[in-house]
Design an enzyme around this catalytic site. Sequence first.
Site, mmCIF file in Angstrom:
data_model
loop_
_atom_site.group_PDB
_atom_site.id
_atom_site.type_symbol
_atom_site.label_atom_id
_atom_site.label_comp_id
_atom_site.label_asym_id
_atom_site.label_seq_id
_atom_site.Cartn_x
_atom_site.Cartn_y
_atom_site.Cartn_z
ATOM 1 N N CYS A 247 0.838 -1.204 0.000
ATOM 2 C CA CYS A 247 0.000 0.000 0.000
ATOM 3 C C CYS A 247 0.872 1.252 0.000
ATOM 4 O O CYS A 247 1.771 1.392 0.825
ATOM 5 C CB CYS A 247 -0.909 -0.014 1.239
ATOM 6 S SG CYS A 247 -1.921 1.456 1.322
ATOM 7 N N GLY B 218 -9.172 -7.669 -7.895
ATOM 8 C CA GLY B 218 -9.544 -6.529 -7.068
ATOM 9 C C GLY B 218 -10.725 -5.791 -7.661
ATOM 10 O O GLY B 218 -11.883 -6.182 -7.475
ATOM 11 N N ARG B 219 -10.446 -4.747 -8.418
ATOM 12 C CA ARG B 219 -11.509 -3.883 -8.917
ATOM 13 C C ARG B 219 -12.496 -4.623 -9.809
ATOM 14 O O ARG B 219 -13.694 -4.328 -9.787
ATOM 15 C CB ARG B 219 -10.895 -2.681 -9.637
ATOM 16 C CG ARG B 219 -10.257 -1.707 -8.656
ATOM 17 C CD ARG B 219 -9.281 -0.786 -9.325
ATOM 18 N NE ARG B 219 -8.087 -1.495 -9.805
ATOM 19 C CZ ARG B 219 -7.060 -0.911 -10.379
ATOM 20 N NH1 ARG B 219 -7.075 0.395 -10.575
ATOM 21 N NH2 ARG B 219 -5.999 -1.622 -10.761
ATOM 22 N N LYS C 135 1.476 -9.697 0.855
ATOM 23 C CA LYS C 135 1.066 -9.108 -0.429
ATOM 24 C C LYS C 135 2.010 -7.943 -0.707
ATOM 25 O O LYS C 135 2.139 -7.045 0.138
ATOM 26 C CB LYS C 135 -0.381 -8.627 -0.357
ATOM 27 C CG LYS C 135 -0.857 -7.936 -1.639
ATOM 28 C CD LYS C 135 -2.370 -7.757 -1.616
ATOM 29 C CE LYS C 135 -2.876 -7.042 -2.856
ATOM 30 N NZ LYS C 135 -2.825 -5.562 -2.727
#
Length: 344
Positions: free
Chosen positions: A96, A229-230, A135
């Site tokens: 992130c 994800g998206r 991740k």
Amino acid sequence: MTKYQAHKIAVAPMMEWTDPYCRAFHRVLTRHALLYTEMVASAAVVHGDRQRLLGFRDLEHPVACQLGGSDPRQLAEAARIVEDFGYDEVNLNVGCPSDRVQSGRFGACLMREPDLVAESVAAMKAVVRIPVTVKCRIGVDDQDPEVALDALADAVAAVKVDGLWVHARKAWLKGLSPKENRDIPPLDYDRVHRLKQRFPDLFIGINGGIGSLDEASAQMSHVDGVMLGRAAYHDPWLLAGVDSRFHGAVDPVESRAEAVARFRSFLIERLQDGARANQLLRHVLGLYHGVPGARAWRRRLTVDAVRPGAGVEVLDAALAEIDQLGLDNSLGLGQLELAGAGGR
Ligand SMILES: Cc1cc2nc3c(=O)[nH]c(=O)nc-3n(C[C@H](O)[C@H](O)[C@H](O)COP(=O)(O)O)c2cc1C
């Protein structure tokens, strides 16, 4: 290979998106995909309101909790709490890029500190039995991904990490917003495929820009798992094919209307618990993505669900928009509770 191998498809951790309501909806569509929580800071887990941060329902299994942090002792304590809550896996965020996260020295900036990541993974593994995964990105800023990703993977493999999910692009920590960092640095799937060749015995999953189950299938010849994800969020119906395609199982629902019917029951229960309709219905906006009527469906749900006192009738009205078009299976509203049949 560890038992972790079973998770071929995962839905990515996404802050503000993959909350318990979202996961409950995704679980209507697939029994087997591994569902991730939003990232939770290890300090919050240790010192904060654990039930609010970590509470989940049994129906969400298999579910993995993602932690952010870089203090090995605190991460270990948080991991133990996560395990006690009943999660199936604990994952460490090394990807992130937000400023908030960088100032706390966790997230993607840890790509520069493989030893600290390994120390954290070792500390977590020492206190839990559930799999501990990481991740990460392929690198940050001016790092050479050939070197940076190998360095991270070597370090965590040495302490027996159970799996590594790699978002196949760099994060540029200066100058790009977190959102831009999900699109602008170019994807490099080959880099992740090479990593898998180097680690035949370690679970390597790939993430980033994978938009369909066909694309996921193509990735499976190079890596062990695919994290969506998206695409899963914006077009959740694609999850409804995961179980048959990747797990040799029967898909749990045959039509979008059947998925709506199942989620409707869940919605009614949560409304009774005091939830607001919008908190749940925002996650189903994409269900009719790409289908005629999608716009009316979304409009109904976005406009009506935020009204004070909105309830299950909002979902029914949105479904009626689709039914009016004669699409999907045209179940009458009265039949919703009994839904179970119908074509796509
Ligand atoms: C709204 C949003 C929130 C995200 N939050 C997290 C997070 O908490 N932890 C994390 O590791 N990645 C987070 N990500 C990144 C995703 O997990 C994923 O790596 C990224 O979106 C690329 O995959 P995709 O192209 O399939 O969406 C987030 C992405 C989005 C869109």
